[in-house]
Design a protein around this motif. Structure first.
Motif, PDB file in Angstrom:
ATOM      1  N   SER A 156       0.930  -1.326  -0.051  1.00  0.00           N
ATOM      2  CA  SER A 156       0.005   0.053  -0.224  1.00  0.00           C
ATOM      3  C   SER A 156       1.076   1.366   0.387  1.00  0.00           C
ATOM      4  O   SER A 156       1.862   1.181   0.441  1.00  0.00           O
ATOM      5  CB  SER A 156      -1.017   0.040   1.228  1.00  0.00           C
ATOM      6  N   ILE A 178      -5.392  -7.121  -2.203  1.00  0.00           N
ATOM      7  CA  ILE A 178      -5.215  -7.382  -0.640  1.00  0.00           C
ATOM      8  C   ILE A 178      -3.955  -6.312  -0.508  1.00  0.00           C
ATOM      9  O   ILE A 178      -2.775  -6.645  -0.961  1.00  0.00           O
ATOM     10  CB  ILE A 178      -4.811  -8.731  -0.434  1.00  0.00           C
ATOM     11  N   LYS A 179      -4.029  -5.265   0.508  1.00  0.00           N
ATOM     12  CA  LYS A 179      -2.932  -4.594   0.583  1.00  0.00           C
ATOM     13  C   LYS A 179      -2.159  -4.605   2.008  1.00  0.00           C
ATOM     14  O   LYS A 179      -2.875  -4.692   3.047  1.00  0.00           O
ATOM     15  CB  LYS A 179      -3.468  -2.894   0.556  1.00  0.00           C
ATOM     16  N   TYR A 180      -1.019  -4.738   1.752  1.00  0.00           N
ATOM     17  CA  TYR A 180      -0.140  -4.694   2.806  1.00  0.00           C
ATOM     18  C   TYR A 180       0.803  -3.525   3.096  1.00  0.00           C
ATOM     19  O   TYR A 180       1.163  -2.830   1.890  1.00  0.00           O
ATOM     20  CB  TYR A 180       0.708  -5.973   3.121  1.00  0.00           C
ATOM     21  N   GLN A 181       1.193  -3.031   4.104  1.00  0.00           N
ATOM     22  CA  GLN A 181       2.076  -2.114   4.348  1.00  0.00           C
ATOM     23  C   GLN A 181       3.611  -2.207   3.882  1.00  0.00           C
ATOM     24  O   GLN A 181       4.261  -1.457   3.443  1.00  0.00           O
ATOM     25  CB  GLN A 181       2.196  -1.316   5.614  1.00  0.00           C
ATOM     26  N   GLN A 185       5.310  -8.401   3.966  1.00  0.00           N
ATOM     27  CA  GLN A 185       3.983  -9.042   4.228  1.00  0.00           C
ATOM     28  C   GLN A 185       3.373  -9.395   2.799  1.00  0.00           C
ATOM     29  O   GLN A 185       2.463 -10.316   2.860  1.00  0.00           O
ATOM     30  CB  GLN A 185       3.236  -8.002   4.833  1.00  0.00           C
ATOM     31  N   ALA A 188       4.760 -12.772   2.400  1.00  0.00           N
ATOM     32  CA  ALA A 188       4.211 -13.661   3.034  1.00  0.00           C
ATOM     33  C   ALA A 188       2.897 -14.094   2.489  1.00  0.00           C
ATOM     34  O   ALA A 188       2.333 -15.080   2.627  1.00  0.00           O
ATOM     35  CB  ALA A 188       4.145 -13.131   4.511  1.00  0.00           C
ATOM     36  N   GLY A 189       2.086 -13.178   2.241  1.00  0.00           N
ATOM     37  CA  GLY A 189       0.363 -13.225   1.758  1.00  0.00           C
ATOM     38  C   GLY A 189       0.709 -14.062   0.491  1.00  0.00           C
ATOM     39  O   GLY A 189      -0.478 -15.001   0.410  1.00  0.00           O
ATOM     40  N   LEU A 191       2.899 -16.108  -0.809  1.00  0.00           N
ATOM     41  CA  LEU A 191       3.489 -17.446  -0.715  1.00  0.00           C
ATOM     42  C   LEU A 191       2.464 -18.343   0.323  1.00  0.00           C
ATOM     43  O   LEU A 191       2.501 -19.349   0.066  1.00  0.00           O
ATOM     44  CB  LEU A 191       4.855 -17.707   0.282  1.00  0.00           C
ATOM     45  N   GLN A 192       1.781 -17.725   1.075  1.00  0.00           N
ATOM     46  CA  GLN A 192       0.667 -18.514   1.798  1.00  0.00           C
ATOM     47  C   GLN A 192      -0.719 -18.623   1.094  1.00  0.00           C
ATOM     48  O   GLN A 192      -1.567 -19.240   1.455  1.00  0.00           O
ATOM     49  CB  GLN A 192       0.241 -17.775   2.981  1.00  0.00           C
ATOM     50  N   ARG A 194      -2.726 -16.523  -0.133  1.00  0.00           N
ATOM     51  CA  ARG A 194      -4.141 -15.523  -0.178  1.00  0.00           C
ATOM     52  C   ARG A 194      -4.323 -14.992  -1.480  1.00  0.00           C
ATOM     53  O   ARG A 194      -5.481 -14.483  -1.594  1.00  0.00           O
ATOM     54  CB  ARG A 194      -3.593 -14.380   1.016  1.00  0.00           C
ATOM     55  N   CYS A 195      -3.483 -14.597  -2.263  1.00  0.00           N
ATOM     56  CA  CYS A 195      -3.381 -14.087  -3.426  1.00  0.00           C
ATOM     57  C   CYS A 195      -2.906 -14.927  -4.515  1.00  0.00           C
ATOM     58  O   CYS A 195      -2.102 -15.920  -4.433  1.00  0.00           O
ATOM     59  CB  CYS A 195      -2.757 -12.582  -3.485  1.00  0.00           C
TER      60      CYS A 195
ATOM     61  N   PHE B 130      -1.345 -14.761   9.671  1.00  0.00           N
ATOM     62  CA  PHE B 130      -0.463 -15.780   8.744  1.00  0.00           C
ATOM     63  C   PHE B 130      -0.531 -16.940   9.355  1.00  0.00           C
ATOM     64  O   PHE B 130      -0.351 -18.066   8.354  1.00  0.00           O
ATOM     65  CB  PHE B 130       0.860 -15.121   9.089  1.00  0.00           C
ATOM     66  N   LEU B 134      -4.260 -17.896   6.923  1.00  0.00           N
ATOM     67  CA  LEU B 134      -3.668 -18.076   5.610  1.00  0.00           C
ATOM     68  C   LEU B 134      -2.878 -19.429   5.779  1.00  0.00           C
ATOM     69  O   LEU B 134      -2.436 -20.068   4.766  1.00  0.00           O
ATOM     70  CB  LEU B 134      -2.457 -17.029   5.251  1.00  0.00           C
ATOM     71  N   LYS B 137      -4.560 -24.144   3.724  1.00  0.00           N
ATOM     72  CA  LYS B 137      -4.128 -23.959   2.286  1.00  0.00           C
ATOM     73  C   LYS B 137      -5.683 -23.736   1.515  1.00  0.00           C
ATOM     74  O   LYS B 137      -6.547 -24.080   1.786  1.00  0.00           O
ATOM     75  CB  LYS B 137      -3.575 -25.302   1.832  1.00  0.00           C
ATOM     76  N   LYS B 153      -9.232 -17.990   2.233  1.00  0.00           N
ATOM     77  CA  LYS B 153      -9.784 -16.573   1.751  1.00  0.00           C
ATOM     78  C   LYS B 153     -10.761 -15.863   2.606  1.00  0.00           C
ATOM     79  O   LYS B 153     -11.359 -14.612   2.594  1.00  0.00           O
ATOM     80  CB  LYS B 153     -10.490 -16.693   0.460  1.00  0.00           C
ATOM     81  N   THR B 255      -2.335   5.151   2.557  1.00  0.00           N
ATOM     82  CA  THR B 255      -2.184   5.326   0.920  1.00  0.00           C
ATOM     83  C   THR B 255      -2.068   6.750   0.534  1.00  0.00           C
ATOM     84  O   THR B 255      -1.726   7.019  -0.553  1.00  0.00           O
ATOM     85  CB  THR B 255      -3.319   4.427   0.448  1.00  0.00           C
TER      86      THR B 255
END
Lengths: 348, 299
Positions: A156, A178-181, A185, A188-189, A191-192, A194-195, B130, B134, B137, B153, B255
């Motif tokens: 973000s 999906i926004k991370y600062q 992160q 991580a998001g 690799l996990q 989430r996206c 996390f 997350l 899986k 999700k 932002t």
């Protein structure tokens, strides 16, 4: 009412704290010289650009640019205090005077460069980048279109966030950001799971991928979403510092054009001294012309810079070259003579 | 004479006080203009040009910054209110378990409070996000007849979707705050003298009825102020949303600061938004407190 008053008092007290910087009107260049130390804003988290090594030193292309500035201004490339900054903090840090200059993967844009926008001034581009997308190989995603209705991890508060939106909007594709600062992160998001994809500058994707367990399982798509010219920046109201920074960066490029390197600089100085007819070289190395003084530096600033960091090509090779930890093909970051875009105006 | 002196003193103090504020504000404005950061709010109406994953009201990237901020405020409100309810419920249960006669339950809740209170909230949020969400899986999801659906999700509950970012924040905030609320509740219950317990027991009133009708009403005046401050903490802690990718007002502010470079204005807006939110909570709790005190006077 009493509560309201206490709030006002609190606000006023806060404002007093942040209002006392930037008092003197003289250039920051003198301030740096008097302090005998350069305060340089970096990221500290991007391998190849600025990364804190296990021995406690910062290394990377952005860090070497800081060193070049310190060598030119102070005469010693080690007299630097590095300030790791997040994307959101970086511009305020310049405007409030917390740092002297920024060398932190910052994209050169009109809004940031203008007095009506972020009010900064940019030095010449030190790395031409472009925003890309990284996906898992097994996902069988091969272009932007395959990402319709998928989630995308994005950092973000960066141009990245705007570019991804522009790209998807102009292609009329819906997506979920999906926004991370923080880039860590985002990684991580992604690799996990989430996206389906993560987006960032292609150099940062390559750098992040180099740290993955199985780098070969991830591919960077061919779609390039934006131009991302990364450049150092300083306060837009300080013309003197901006001039000095501009010509230090050009000196790195010009040195590469002329084949002047860290190892042959002493020899080149000797040659220049012994041959009065080599006018351009004598001006460049500060023997004639007094160019350095015009930008508030010593006349031989180029010699100091090249001695401490080498020319642009050497810096690139050291941190992003084939044998480095984050190999990125030089591509458009080559000199104009070799098909790239880097070129220096004359030192006249 | 004495009253005059007092008035004079107060008058003097107020002059000094407001003068000081005036100097500070003046100093701020001058320095802002000098650094090229003079106040300007006209950017609020320009298009935001960034997308948001979660928006309770319609939102597109061509909407204004002001609308984006309002969506962020609603997102904050959503997570704060739902965490507040969940935390109160959890905290009350644990608080009673801690003070009750069942020593096993007491031990478990004491352990819960200790663990939760002695780890940082940020760490707990990261853990929930996390590791908790997350960590599930993509293909490893639990599904019950298309009604309840959980994956990395988020959770889908008969048409309603809750993103894993929202849920991580909800769980993290509620569980963290519930440990503190449990202690507030325990303190309140212990403030009621033992004689009251013995009295209702000797009258043959059942334990449940006794707690609800006799103990709780006497404990509430001691509980409410502590509870209010925990609620305020919860509201403020919700800004840690940025660590788990939830688009709350702070994340959106972040932002916008980067896009417009208007840090001071954005922080002022942020301060005012939280002020509104927290004044809302404080006043609501004050009303509740007054109602309780009033009802007890008549009993």
């Amino acid at each position: 009412m009493r509560r309201l008053v206490s709030v006002i008092v609190g606000l006023a007290a806060l404002s007093a704290g942040c209002a006392t910087t930037n008092q003197d009107n003289s250039s920051r260049l003198n301030l740096i010289k008097n302090r005998n130390e350069l305060i340089c804003g970096v990221s500290g988290k991007i391998p190849g650009f600025s990364f804190l090594k296990s021995d406690g030193t910062y290394q990377g292309l952005d860090v070497d640019i800081c060193k070049a500035f310190a060598a030119a201004i102070i005469g010693d490339s080690e007299k630097i205090q590095y300030r790791p900054l997040t994307a959101a903090e970086r511009f305020t840090a310049i405007k409030t005077g917390e740092i002297d200059l920024l060398s932190r993967n910052t994209t050169f844009t009109l809004s940031r460069d203008s007095s009506g926008g972020n009010g900064l001034t940019f030095a010449p581009v030190v790395f031409h980048d472009g925003q890309g997308l990284m996906v898992k190989k097994e996902s069988e995603i091969s272009s932007l279109k395959d990402l319709a209705n998928k989630s995308i991890c994005v950092g973000s508060g960066t141009t990245t966030e705007q570019n991804i939106n522009d790209a998807f909007e102009s292609a009329s594709l819906p997506y979920t950001p999906i926004k991370y600062q923080d880039l860590n992160q985002v990684v991580a998001g992604y690799l996990q799971g989430r996206c389906s994809a993560m987006t960032s500058d292609r150099s940062q994707l390559a750098a992040a991928r180099s740290g993955f367990k199985n780098p070969k399982e991830h591919i960077i798509l061919d779609d390039v979403l934006s131009k991302e010219p990364l450049a150092p920046a300083s306060d837009g109201q300080d013309q003197k510092l901006a001039d000095a920074m501009r010509w230090v960066v050009y000196s790195l490029i010009s040195a590469e054009e002329q084949g002047i390197t860290k190892s042959n600089i002493d020899k080149k100085v000797q040659i220049a001294k012994n041959n009065p007819q080599l006018k351009p070289l004598r001006r460049f190395l500060g023997i004639d012309g007094g160019l350095g003084e015009k930008i508030g530096l010593s006349n031989d600033f180029v010699v100091k810079v090249i001695k401490s960091t080498g020319n642009y090509g050497e810096i690139y090779e050291r941190h992003l070259g084939q044998n480095s930890e984050v190999p990125i093909p030089r591509g458009q970051n080559e000199l104009y003579k070799k098909g790239g875009v880097h070129i220096s105006p004359p030192f006249n | 004479m004495k009253i005059n002196q007092k008035l004079f003193l107060q008058f003097g103090i107020s002059i000094i006080f407001f003068g000081l504020i005036g100097i500070l504000i003046n100093n701020l404005t001058i320095n802002l203009i000098r650094t090229g950061l003079g106040f300007d709010f006209s950017w609020l109406l320009k298009p935001a040009s960034f997308a948001l994953a979660e928006h309770p009201l319609p939102y597109t990237s061509s909407d204004s910054y002001a609308w984006a901020l309002f969506i962020g405020w609603l997102n904050s409100l959503k997570v704060i209110v739902s965490s507040l309810i969940l935390a109160t419920f959890l905290g009350t249960l644990i608080g009673f378990a801690r003070t009750g006669t069942n020593s096993l339950l007491g031990l478990i809740s004491a352990g819960y409070i200790t663990i939760i209170r002695q780890t940082p909230l940020l760490l707990q949020l990261m853990f929930w996000y996390f590791v908790g969400f997350l960590g599930l899986k993509d293909n490893m999801f639990i599904q019950i007849k298309n009604i309840f659906n959980i994956s990395n999700k988020g959770i889908e509950l008969s048409g309603l979707t809750f993103s894993s970012e929202f849920l991580a924040l909800l769980f993290g905030l509620s569980i963290f705050t519930s440990a503190y609320i449990a202690e507030v509740i325990r303190g309140g219950i212990l403030s009621v003298s033992r004689g009251q317990w013995e009295a209702f027991r000797s009258l043959g009133i059942s334990e449940r009825k006794g707690v609800i009708r006799i103990i709780l009403p006497q404990a509430l005046p001691a509980i409410i102020p502590g509870l209010t401050s925990q609620y305020l903490n919860l509201a403020k802690n919700s800004t840690l949303a940025i660590a788990v990718g939830y688009s709350d007002i702070y994340a959106i502010n972040d932002t916008i600061i980067n896009q417009t470079g208007r840090a001071i204005e954005c922080f002022i807006i942020l301060l005012i938004s939280f002020l509104l939110l927290n004044l809302l909570i404080t006043n609501a709790m004050e009303i509740i407190n007054r109602l309780i005190l009033k009802s007890q006077r008549y009993d």
